[in-house]
Design an enzyme around this catalytic site. Structure first.
Site, PDB file in Angstrom:
ATOM      1  CB  SER A 132      13.712 -35.083  32.304  1.00 36.80           C
ATOM      2  OG  SER A 132      13.897 -33.942  33.122  1.00 36.80           O
ATOM      3  CG  HIS A 152      -2.620 -32.005  44.521  1.00 40.02           C
ATOM      4  ND1 HIS A 152      -3.683 -31.189  44.848  1.00 40.02           N
ATOM      5  CD2 HIS A 152      -2.754 -32.293  43.195  1.00 40.02           C
ATOM      6  CE1 HIS A 152      -4.423 -30.989  43.761  1.00 40.02           C
ATOM      7  NE2 HIS A 152      -3.875 -31.647  42.749  1.00 40.02           N
ATOM      8  CE  LYS A 190      -1.153 -28.441  43.112  1.00 38.45           C
ATOM      9  NZ  LYS A 190      -0.604 -28.143  41.769  1.00 38.45           N
TER      10      LYS A 190
END
Length: 271
Positions: free
Chosen positions: A13, A158, A162
């Site tokens: 998910s 990023h 993250k």
């Protein structure tokens, strides 16, 4: 027609999990056999394809690898270091191959996974994008030619979500450069600078990290001398590049014996 490789995806998910499900749907060599979520998730029983927004795939989200043991041959895992070690242990006990795209492992966790590879085939790679793996080959050449007299810096960026820094890809970049130059990255790496740092040590490899917005992944290696500099950059615009690489790794791994492999072996860039 070659028989398709049956895969299971953990963390189904999540952002990466949904992208992996989509990549499996699009890949003619892959068949999604199972999608796993944590115990207690409200998504139990939901169709994995519907969850990923690609239409029904007739694979219901489940909360246990044990329940799906007969439904797949290769597990694809982009979760967390702790979870990945647990999943690899399970695969070793049940004779399942595993593709690991998780980053942030400590030394002990890497050693555990290496030990499991004596029992089952494992692909473990901090980045499964084809372009990134080609970049690592280019870094070897750049380090051989310019590394001994240049200042070397690695800059990565990023998204805000993250959790680990520097990224696994950035660390691998440093490892490739350090190994080519005959250096030990643990001794020559400098992670960020602050205050009065003094003159730069020419033997060091610097790391800088950006965490902002929705940056999928950007990595640059900088070789700087007086009068010129070389920059080698890879930019990912979609997680799909990592997911497609994972599918390629799963397909390749299904034909391998036990052992610890990386993405460069999958792509034929090294033996």
């Amino acid at each position: 027609m070659t028989e398709r490789v049956r895969v299971a995806i953990t963390g189904g998910s999540g952002r990466m999990g949904r992208t992996l499900i989509e990549a499996a749907k699009q890949n003619d060599a892959i068949l999604l056999g199972a999608a796993i979520e944590r115990a207690g998730s409200t998504l139990m029983g939901v169709d994995a394809g519907e969850l990923a927004g690609v239409g029904a795939m007739n694979v219901a989200i489940t909360d246990s690898l044990d329940k799906a043991v007969d439904d797949f041959d290769v597990l694809i895992d982009f979760t967390s270091p702790e979870a990945s070690v647990i999943h690899t242990d399970w695969c070793a006990k049940h004779g399942k191959a595993i593709v690991i795209g998780t980053t942030g492992f400590n030394h002990a966790q890497k050693e555990q996974i290496s030990a499991y590879s004596e029992q089952v085939p494992i692909v473990m790679a901090p980045n499964m994008a084809v372009g990134v793996n080609l970049m690592w080959k280019l870094l070897e050449v750049a380090a051989e030619v310019m590394g001994h007299y240049s200042d070397i810096e690695i800059i990565e960026g990023h998204h805000r979500y993250k959790k680990d820094a520097p990224s696994g890809t950035a660390l691998k970049m440093g490892e490739v450069i350090a190994e080519t130059l005959g250096r030990d990255l643990e001794k020559c790496a400098v992670y960020g600078r602050e205050g009065i740092t003094g003159e730069r040590d020419r033997e060091t490899i610097g790391f800088a990290t950006v965490r902002a917005g929705d940056i999928v992944g950007e990595h640059t290696a900088l070789f700087a001398d007086i009068g010129e500099r070389l920059e080698i950059t890879h930019k990912a615009s979609s997680r799909m590049t990592f997911a497609n690489g994972a599918m390629r790794a799963a397909s390749w791994l299904s034909a391998q014996g036990s052992g610890l492999y990386d993405m460069q072996q999958v792509l034929g860039l090294k033996e």
